[in-house]
Design an enzyme around this catalytic site. Structure first.
Site, mmCIF file in Angstrom:
data_model
loop_
_atom_site.group_PDB
_atom_site.id
_atom_site.type_symbol
_atom_site.label_atom_id
_atom_site.label_comp_id
_atom_site.label_asym_id
_atom_site.label_seq_id
_atom_site.Cartn_x
_atom_site.Cartn_y
_atom_site.Cartn_z
ATOM 1 C CG ASN A 157 -0.281 -0.564 2.249
ATOM 2 O OD1 ASN A 157 0.245 -1.240 2.684
ATOM 3 N ND2 ASN A 157 -0.111 0.811 3.464
ATOM 4 C CB SER B 191 -10.981 -3.439 1.541
ATOM 5 O OG SER B 191 -11.530 -2.492 2.004
ATOM 6 C CG HIS C 234 -12.236 1.612 1.640
ATOM 7 N ND1 HIS C 234 -11.439 2.386 1.818
ATOM 8 C CD2 HIS C 234 -12.051 0.730 2.603
ATOM 9 C CE1 HIS C 234 -10.527 2.616 2.613
ATOM 10 N NE2 HIS C 234 -10.892 1.019 3.152
ATOM 11 C CB THR D 130 -27.517 -8.437 10.590
ATOM 12 O OG1 THR D 130 -28.049 -9.169 11.447
ATOM 13 C CG2 THR D 130 -28.408 -8.089 9.359
ATOM 14 C CB CYS E 42 4.409 10.974 12.433
ATOM 15 S SG CYS E 42 2.931 11.864 12.203
HETATM 16 N N1 PLP Z 1 -4.591 -3.964 3.994
HETATM 17 C C1 PLP Z 1 -3.864 -3.048 3.138
HETATM 18 C C2 PLP Z 1 -2.951 -3.738 2.169
HETATM 19 C C3 PLP Z 1 -4.492 -1.711 2.991
HETATM 20 O O1 PLP Z 1 -3.907 -0.864 2.108
HETATM 21 C C4 PLP Z 1 -5.517 -1.830 3.818
HETATM 22 C C5 PLP Z 1 -6.288 -0.217 4.062
HETATM 23 O O2 PLP Z 1 -5.337 0.717 3.632
HETATM 24 C C6 PLP Z 1 -5.983 -2.775 4.830
HETATM 25 C C7 PLP Z 1 -5.433 -3.978 4.499
HETATM 26 C C8 PLP Z 1 -7.276 -2.625 5.605
HETATM 27 O O3 PLP Z 1 -8.500 -2.450 4.822
HETATM 28 P P1 PLP Z 1 -9.691 -1.456 5.522
HETATM 29 O O4 PLP Z 1 -9.524 -0.198 5.332
HETATM 30 O O5 PLP Z 1 -10.899 -2.264 4.596
HETATM 31 O O6 PLP Z 1 -9.856 -2.076 6.837
#
Ligand code: PLP
Length: 394
Positions: free
Chosen positions: A156, A204, A206, A242, A330
Site C-alpha cells: 500500500n 476491501s 473502498h 447481519t 508518524c
Molecule cells: N491491507 C492493506 C494492504 C491496506 O492498504 C488496507 C487499507 O489501507 C487494509 C489492509 C485495511 O483495509 P480496510 O480499510 O478495509 O480495513
C-alpha cells in the site's frame, strides 16, 4: 481554489477511492425498498438475499473463485485478522509458527503480534531494496511447525507487487496454507486464486470504487479456519452478524466494473505515473523513487526527498489543493519513519521525507502538470527553511 482551479486534486487513492455513481445507484434500493434482513423468511428478505448472493457471485468471478468460497466481512482489516487468527486457532495442534513479511499492512502485522503474545512464533521476512520478498527466504523460514504463510499481493505504501505465484508454490511444496492481503491489488493487477495458488485472500471494497466498511475473505473450499466472532449463523455459520447488504451489493458492482476496466485503466494510469516520476526526478535534486521501478502498481508514485519532512510536504501541498500521503506514518509522540521504507533499507534521512501520490480514475494530465509545477517550489522552499539542509548556515 488556488491557481484558478475549481476542484482539489485527489491523489490518495491507496487510502480510499470515491464511490462510483453506478455503485451508489445499485446500493440505493437496498436502503429504501429491498431492506429486508436476508436471514428472515418472507419475500422482502428473499429479495435482499438474492441481491446479496448476486454480489457474492460477482466477487467470486472477479478472482476466479466459487461463490461458496466468499465470506463477507466489515473490510480488509477484519478479513486479514480472520485469516491469520482463524488459521492459527484451527491448526493449533499442528503447529504454532507463522511466516509473513516485514512490510505488511498493520492489519496483518498487528494480529501476528497479538498471536506472539499468546505464544505463537512469527517470522517477519526481510525484503530487498525495492520491497520484494525473495521466495527462497520463505523456503528458509518454513519449519515443521509452520501453519500459514501470509504475504501481501501489492504494498500500500510503495506499490511493490510481490511474486505471489512463486511464494505460494514454495508454501504448497511444504503442505502449508498461503494467505495474501490483496486489498491494494484487486482491480489493479489480475488475480486468479487457482492460477496463483492462493488459499485465503483479503479484499476491501473502498479501495476499488465501492463503499467503506465492506470486504471479503476468500477461503478455499475445505480450508479449516476458526470464526472470529460468535453469534448468529450468517455466512454459513462462519461469520456471525447481519450482513451489510447495501455495502455488499455496492462491492459486487464495484468489483465488476474495476476488473472489466483494469487493462485499459492501468495502461493510462501507468503513463501518468511514469510522467510524474520522471518529472519529479528531473526537476528536484536529491530525490529518489521508493519501491520497485517496474513491478509496481500502475497508480503508485512514492518519492523520497532529502532534507525535508514528509508531513511538511503534505501540509504545503494541501494548501495548494493537492491531497497526498506521507510514506512515514508518524506516531503521536515521536516521528517514526515508515516500517515499509525502513525494511527496504532506506536511510532515515530519506525515509522521513517521503511522499506518496496514488492516482485514480478522475485524475487528468492537467493534474499531473499542476503537481509537477507546484512540487519543485514546495520542496525548494522547505529545503531553504530546513535545518537538515546542507545549505543551512544556522
Ligand atoms: N491491507 C492493506 C494492504 C491496506 O492498504 C488496507 C487499507 O489501507 C487494509 C489492509 C485495511 O483495509 P480496510 O480499510 O478495509 O480495513
Amino acid at each position: 481554489m488556488v491557481d484558478g482551479r475549481s476542484r482539489p486534486i485527489y491523489m490518495d487513492h491507496a487510502a480510499t477511492t470515491p464511490v462510483r455513481p453506478e455503485v451508489v445507484e445499485e446500493m440505493l434500493p437496498c436502503f429504501l425498498e429491498r431492506f429486508g434482513n436476508p436471514s428472515s423468511i418472507y419475500a422482502l428478505a428473499r429479495e435482499a438475499q438474492v441481491t446479496m448472493e448476486r454480489a457474492r457471485g460477482r466477487v467470486a468471478a472477479a478472482i476466479g473463485a466459487s461463490t461458496d468460497e466468499i465470506f463477507f466481512t466489515s473490510g480488509g482489516t477484519e478479513a486479514d485478522n480472520w485469516a491469520i487468527k482463524g488459521v492459527a486457532a484451527a491448526n493449533r495442534k499442528k503447529g504454532d509458527h507463522i511466516v509473513t513479511s516485514a512490510i505488511e499492512h498493520h492489519a496483518v502485522l498487528h494480529p501476528c503480534q497479538a498471536l506472539e503474545k499468546q505464544g505463537y512464533r512469527v517470522t517477519y521476512l526481510p525484503v530487498d531494496e525495492f520491497g520484494r520478498v525473495e521466495p527462497a527466504s520463505v523456503e528458509e523460514a518454513i519449519t515443521e511447525k509452520t501453519v500459514l504463510v501470509s504475504v501481501m499481493a501489492a504494498n500500500n505504501e510503495i506499490g511493490t507487487i510481490q511474486p505471489v505465484r512463486a511464494i505460494a508454490g514454495v508454501t504448497h511444496d511444504h503442505g502449508i496454507l498461503f494467505h495474501t492481503d490483496a486489498v491494494q491489488a484487486i482491480g489493479a493487477i489480475p488475480i486468479d486464486v487457482d492460477a496463483l495458488g492462493i488459499d485465503l485472500l483479503s479484499l476491501s471494497a473502498h479501495k476499488f470504487g465501492g463503499p467503506k466498511g465492506t470486504g471479503a475473505l476468500y477461503i478455499r473450499r475445505g480450508t479449516r479456519v476458526k470464526p472470529l466472532m460468535d453469534g448468529g449463523a450468517q455466512e454459513r455459520g462462519r461469520r456471525a452478524g447481519t450482513e451489510n447488504v447495501p455495502g455488499i451489493v455496492g462491492m459486487g458492482k464495484a468489483i465488476d466494473l474495476a476488473v472489466a476496466e483494469m487493462p485499459q485503466k492501468s495502461a493510462w494510469l501507468a503513463a501518468m505515473r511514469d510522467r510524474l516520476i520522471r518529472g519529479i526526478l528531473d526537476s528536484i535534486p536529491d530525490t529518489r523513487l521508493n519501491g520497485h521501478p517496474t513491478e509496481r502498481l500502475a497508480n503508485n508514485v512514492n518519492m523520497a526527498f532529502r532534507y525535508v519532512e514528509g508531513e511538511s510536504i503534505l501540509l504545503s501541498l494541501d494548501a495548494l489543493g493537492i491531497a497526498g500521503s506521507t510514506g512515514s506514518a508518524c506516531t503521536s509522540a515521536s516521528l517514526e519513519p515508515s516500517h515499509v521504507l525502513t525494511a527496504c533499507g532506506l536511510p532515515p534521512e530519506h525515509a522521513h521525507g517521503s511522499l506518496r501520490l496514488t492516482l485514480g480514475s478522475r485524475n487528468t494530465d492537467e493534474d499531473v502538470d499542476y503537481v509537477l509545477s507546484a512540487l519543485p517550489r514546495v520542496i525548494e522552499r522547505l529545503r531553504e527553511m530546513s535545518p537538515l539542509s546542507p545549505n543551512d548556515n544556522a
